[in-house]
Design an enzyme around this catalytic site. Sequence first.
Site, PDB file in Angstrom:
ATOM      1  N   GLU A  49     -15.319 -66.635  24.006  1.00  0.00           N
ATOM      2  CA  GLU A  49     -16.460 -66.534  23.097  1.00  0.00           C
ATOM      3  C   GLU A  49     -16.170 -65.593  21.927  1.00  0.00           C
ATOM      4  OE1 GLU A  49     -19.334 -68.219  22.884  1.00  0.00           O
ATOM      5  OE2 GLU A  49     -18.496 -69.480  24.452  1.00  0.00           O
ATOM      6  N   TYR A  86     -25.572 -62.663  20.673  1.00  0.00           N
ATOM      7  CA  TYR A  86     -24.925 -63.953  20.910  1.00  0.00           C
ATOM      8  C   TYR A  86     -23.970 -63.887  22.113  1.00  0.00           C
ATOM      9  CZ  TYR A  86     -21.723 -67.842  20.513  1.00  0.00           C
ATOM     10  OH  TYR A  86     -20.951 -68.933  20.800  1.00  0.00           O
ATOM     11  N   ASP A 101     -25.364 -70.450  18.261  1.00  0.00           N
ATOM     12  CA  ASP A 101     -24.269 -70.355  17.293  1.00  0.00           C
ATOM     13  C   ASP A 101     -24.551 -71.347  16.162  1.00  0.00           C
ATOM     14  OD1 ASP A 101     -23.765 -72.825  18.418  1.00  0.00           O
ATOM     15  OD2 ASP A 101     -21.669 -72.417  18.907  1.00  0.00           O
TER      16      ASP A 101
END
Length: 380
Positions: free
Chosen positions: A43, A126, A144
């Site tokens: 990520e 996030y 995202d």
Amino acid sequence: MTDQTDTTPLSSSLLAWYDKNGRDLPWRVRGAHPNPYLVWVSEIMLQQTTVQTVIPYFYRFMDKFPTIESLANADIEDVLLMWQGLGYYTRARKLYECAKTIVADYGGKFPETYAELLKLPGIGPYTAASISSLAFDKPEAVVDGNVIRVIARLYSMTEPVDQIKQEIVKKAQQLMPKERAADYTSAIMDLGATVCTPKNPKCKSCPFNSDCCALKEGTVDEIPIIVKLEKVKKSGPLFWIENERGEVFIRKRTETGLLSGLTEFPWSADDVSVGKKEPEFPFAGGWTFTNKSVKHVFTHIQLSLDIYKTEVSGKEEKSSDFKDFKTKTGGIFVSKENFKDYPFSTLMKKVIAEMEKPDVKKNKKSGSNKKTENKQLSDF
């Protein structure tokens, strides 16, 4: 986060689509991932970087640092070296800092909750949602660029994204089912990446097509509205300094600002709007313009560097002028064969490639008889 629901018709349709069409990626499993470390690294790498670019880097990084303990115990130079060319190097430094924190304070185990993950260095909303959802199957919406596009089109959200980001997050959370959260997160990101694409979306294949407001209104190509900031143009000189042994002078960039912590050749740049200036050479010497330049585009900067070269003799290396420069920059001479051992940015790799090319023109002398003051090179 809150407002997650039981499985809705939309989320059920998306999960059914994912079961047939989900991508196979090296950091992905169906259901919750048993190794949060892989989720976390992938990520971080995927932020502002495409999947196809990340895949080979992910494999190399995992070969070098297979566990969070191996990353925490590594040298930061080795971490940056493995990140070389991937860009956005602050990610690598934060990854390293976070690994040390998790090993030291959490026994090498990731906390499972969104709130606890947010406390870790380098982990924002996030990434916290990503780890919580993908590794621990928690119903935390991951928003995202792909998800923003899906949500904005689904609900025909026509305001600029930066003005409605929280509303998008809220709607994404409302769609998130309590069950199969990890799969749903992968599904909606895959939908944006492979079907609801920025250009030429495959609306006929979309599980949301009967509910998509933008499709009904014929505005799919106009949504989302993203206002792009104009890039600042900068230019300046880069100084290629060789000694009698053919070694080249390098320095480690300061730990603040753009490209911090990476290896580079001394350079500086100013805003183009102030006008192009004659280079201020860092020390007196026989400087020549190589007739070579490099250009590079960062997220917010368009940069152009002209390459100037000088060769210093053994006597000049011992001069107070050069010693002052060396002390200020903290640099060293290294052989070109050993460049591979240092974490150069893509920008500096362009410089190396340019300097490896044969000269095509006779160099124009610049500053060969001009005594110049020592100057600390500026950073962004």
